[in-house]
Design an enzyme around this catalytic site. Sequence first.
Site, PDB file in Angstrom:
ATOM      1  N   HIS A   1       0.845  -1.206   0.000  1.00  0.00           N
ATOM      2  CA  HIS A   1       0.000   0.000   0.000  1.00  0.00           C
ATOM      3  C   HIS A   1       0.885   1.262   0.000  1.00  0.00           C
ATOM      4  CE1 HIS A   1      -3.098  -2.597   2.317  1.00  0.00           C
ATOM      5  NE2 HIS A   1      -3.632  -2.360   1.134  1.00  0.00           N
TER       6      HIS A   1
ATOM      7  N   LYS B   1     -18.329  -5.239   8.531  1.00  0.00           N
ATOM      8  CA  LYS B   1     -17.055  -5.930   8.373  1.00  0.00           C
ATOM      9  C   LYS B   1     -16.095  -5.500   9.469  1.00  0.00           C
ATOM     10  CE  LYS B   1     -13.894  -6.741   4.571  1.00  0.00           C
ATOM     11  NZ  LYS B   1     -13.426  -6.210   3.310  1.00  0.00           N
TER      12      LYS B   1
ATOM     13  N   ARG C   1      -1.823  -5.924  -8.046  1.00  0.00           N
ATOM     14  CA  ARG C   1      -0.646  -6.751  -7.760  1.00  0.00           C
ATOM     15  C   ARG C   1      -0.483  -7.866  -8.785  1.00  0.00           C
ATOM     16  NH1 ARG C   1      -2.677  -8.069  -1.871  1.00  0.00           N
ATOM     17  NH2 ARG C   1      -4.468  -8.309  -3.228  1.00  0.00           N
TER      18      ARG C   1
ATOM     19  N   SER D   1      -2.751  -7.739   3.308  1.00  0.00           N
ATOM     20  CA  SER D   1      -3.042  -7.530   4.735  1.00  0.00           C
ATOM     21  C   SER D   1      -3.445  -8.858   5.363  1.00  0.00           C
ATOM     22  CB  SER D   1      -4.182  -6.518   4.905  1.00  0.00           C
ATOM     23  OG  SER D   1      -3.828  -5.285   4.352  1.00  0.00           O
TER      24      SER D   1
HETATM   25  O1  PNS Z   1      -9.047  -2.612   0.559  1.00  0.00           O
HETATM   26  P1  PNS Z   1     -10.314  -3.120  -0.064  1.00  0.00           P
HETATM   27  O2  PNS Z   1     -11.132  -3.872   0.991  1.00  0.00           O
HETATM   28  O3  PNS Z   1     -10.083  -3.915  -1.298  1.00  0.00           O
HETATM   29  O4  PNS Z   1     -11.173  -1.816  -0.465  1.00  0.00           O
HETATM   30  C1  PNS Z   1     -12.441  -1.962  -1.065  1.00  0.00           C
HETATM   31  C2  PNS Z   1     -13.177  -0.592  -1.098  1.00  0.00           C
HETATM   32  C3  PNS Z   1     -13.296  -0.028   0.294  1.00  0.00           C
HETATM   33  C4  PNS Z   1     -12.411   0.375  -1.960  1.00  0.00           C
HETATM   34  C5  PNS Z   1     -14.601  -0.844  -1.723  1.00  0.00           C
HETATM   35  O5  PNS Z   1     -15.242  -1.853  -1.017  1.00  0.00           O
HETATM   36  C6  PNS Z   1     -15.460   0.414  -1.735  1.00  0.00           C
HETATM   37  O6  PNS Z   1     -15.247   1.288  -2.546  1.00  0.00           O
HETATM   38  N1  PNS Z   1     -16.429   0.510  -0.811  1.00  0.00           N
HETATM   39  C7  PNS Z   1     -17.292   1.654  -0.665  1.00  0.00           C
HETATM   40  C8  PNS Z   1     -18.733   1.340  -1.097  1.00  0.00           C
HETATM   41  C9  PNS Z   1     -18.891   1.508  -2.598  1.00  0.00           C
HETATM   42  O7  PNS Z   1     -18.720   2.565  -3.157  1.00  0.00           O
HETATM   43  N2  PNS Z   1     -19.246   0.392  -3.259  1.00  0.00           N
HETATM   44  C10 PNS Z   1     -19.404   0.323  -4.687  1.00  0.00           C
HETATM   45  C11 PNS Z   1     -18.075  -0.011  -5.339  1.00  0.00           C
HETATM   46  S1  PNS Z   1     -18.308  -0.374  -7.031  1.00  0.00           S
END
Ligand code: PNS
Length: 180
Positions: free
Chosen positions: A27, A51, A100, A138
């Site tokens: 990150h 979560k 990645r 992570s």
């Molecule tokens: O580190 P992660 O868990 O891969 O991050 C995922 C994240 C937080 C970027 C994604 O779940 C997100 O954007 N959540 C916010 C809700 C949202 O906008 N959902 C629609 C995405 S298409």
Amino acid sequence: MRAAAIQTYPMRRALYPGSFDPVTNGHLDVIERAARIFDEVVVTVAYNEEKSGLFTFPERMHLLEKTVERHPNVRVSQFEGLLVNYARSVEASVIIRGLRAISDFEYEFQMALMNRKLDSEIETMFLMPKEEYTYISSRLVKEIARLGGDIEAFVPDCIARALKEKFSRKKVIGVEAPND
Ligand code: PNS
């Protein structure tokens, strides 16, 4: 003689969203790459009450702040709800995601296209971390730390300390830590 007009450009602000439970060297590498391209990078922690992670939401924010403190054009924030709405509210025109491996691609591609459908003015930009970080996640870092392995090469120092402390405390009170 007329003074030359000063050309001003709007600030290019990018948003780097994630769970960051916890932030890894992968990150951080993506953050540093983005910070070289954009005027400002907002690293934003997604709040999701369904979560729960290993680190609490305030702990993740604090650890991220410590991790990026030497980068003047990087700041840390939190958001809840739709990412594109948050991007608009902070005037970020670009969403950064790290890629990645091919295995990341399908999920990232789907999310990027969905976000574009929701707001066509916000672009998703993928950045690749250094090859040596491509296998770090992570989830794996937490598993290794939980099992007493060495995680120093995978996370910033403050995170390694926090992980050790978290798991030694959990061992003392006999609680299993969540693994995602
Ligand atoms: O580190 P992660 O868990 O891969 O991050 C995922 C994240 C937080 C970027 C994604 O779940 C997100 O954007 N959540 C916010 C809700 C949202 O906008 N959902 C629609 C995405 S298409």
